[in-house]
Design an enzyme around this catalytic site. Sequence first.
Site, short mmCIF file in Angstrom:
data_model
loop_
_atom_site.label_atom_id
_atom_site.label_comp_id
_atom_site.label_asym_id
_atom_site.label_seq_id
_atom_site.Cartn_x
_atom_site.Cartn_y
_atom_site.Cartn_z
CG PHE A 168 -1.79 -1.08 1.48
CD1 PHE A 168 -3.09 -1.06 0.99
CD2 PHE A 168 -1.38 -2.20 2.21
CE1 PHE A 168 -3.96 -2.12 1.22
CE2 PHE A 168 -2.24 -3.26 2.44
CZ PHE A 168 -3.54 -3.22 1.95
CG ASP A 169 1.04 5.90 -1.65
OD1 ASP A 169 2.11 6.13 -1.06
OD2 ASP A 169 0.33 6.79 -2.13
#
Length: 296
Positions: free
Chosen positions: A161-162
Amino acid sequence: MPVTLTGQLVVAISSRALFDFEAENEVFEAGDDRAYMALQQQHLDVPAPPGVAFSLVKKLLAFNAGGTPRVEVVVLSRNDPISGMRVFRSARHYGLPIERGVFTRGASPWRYLKPLSAQLFLSTNEADVRQALAAGVAAARVMPLAARASAAHPDELRIAFDGDAVLFSDEAEQVYQRDGLAAFREHERARASQPLPAGPFKPVLEALHRLQQSPDLRIRTALVTARSAPAHERAIRTLMDWQIEVDEAMFLGGLAKGEFLREFEPDFFFDDQVGHVESAAVHVPAGQVTMGIAAT
């Protein structure tokens, strides 16, 4: 008693995200849905090739082994019901226990996310993804030509995930876009002990964290962000405040994410910025979270 999906991670996915229907989609995009339906009907007994999110779905459904329902995957698609027959037959061919589907023949299907209690929606249609996000459901636009997942970790689900606008809100990103890097760093340094507001994918990470508590499930998560020191601290402290752990954290200070993700080998990567998603898609399955100031 009526059937309920309460307590499960419910993932809604479009047919093009799950299977490779790119050749068929060219016919559909030409504006001839009758020809598209006829083509799908001709190929009812031909399993569609795996799509970008196939590995993610296969591994998620494997968490139900042993009879405990932990994950529900529902096909939510603009396809017509005839094409839906091919989707279900393809799923059965690959041993994917997918039983539920909604097929809307061109109409936007996002409105069915709420009655499904879906926590995640994956689609190749940007408008549907934006509507899902506006309705409060974590969603990403799947890049249909992205690389397929590595086969190196068959028994471990890997998701990356960012941070900003994905796990966290885009509050800090707004400062960066408006005032520049120096202001962003000072903003985050001064607020290092103040948790960031939640982003659309916090519930997904929470659900994965709950699944990780079972000793028989193997999940590895990574935070892959353009942040660098000292802005890293607020991100980590936010996760600590949420009582959620990630297995790896990469603070890349603006470096291209693609090669780092190639080494992590996720089954899927979520980011809000199209440049990062395109960099990632060369190496791994990826999707854009089309929400926040930097998502255009």
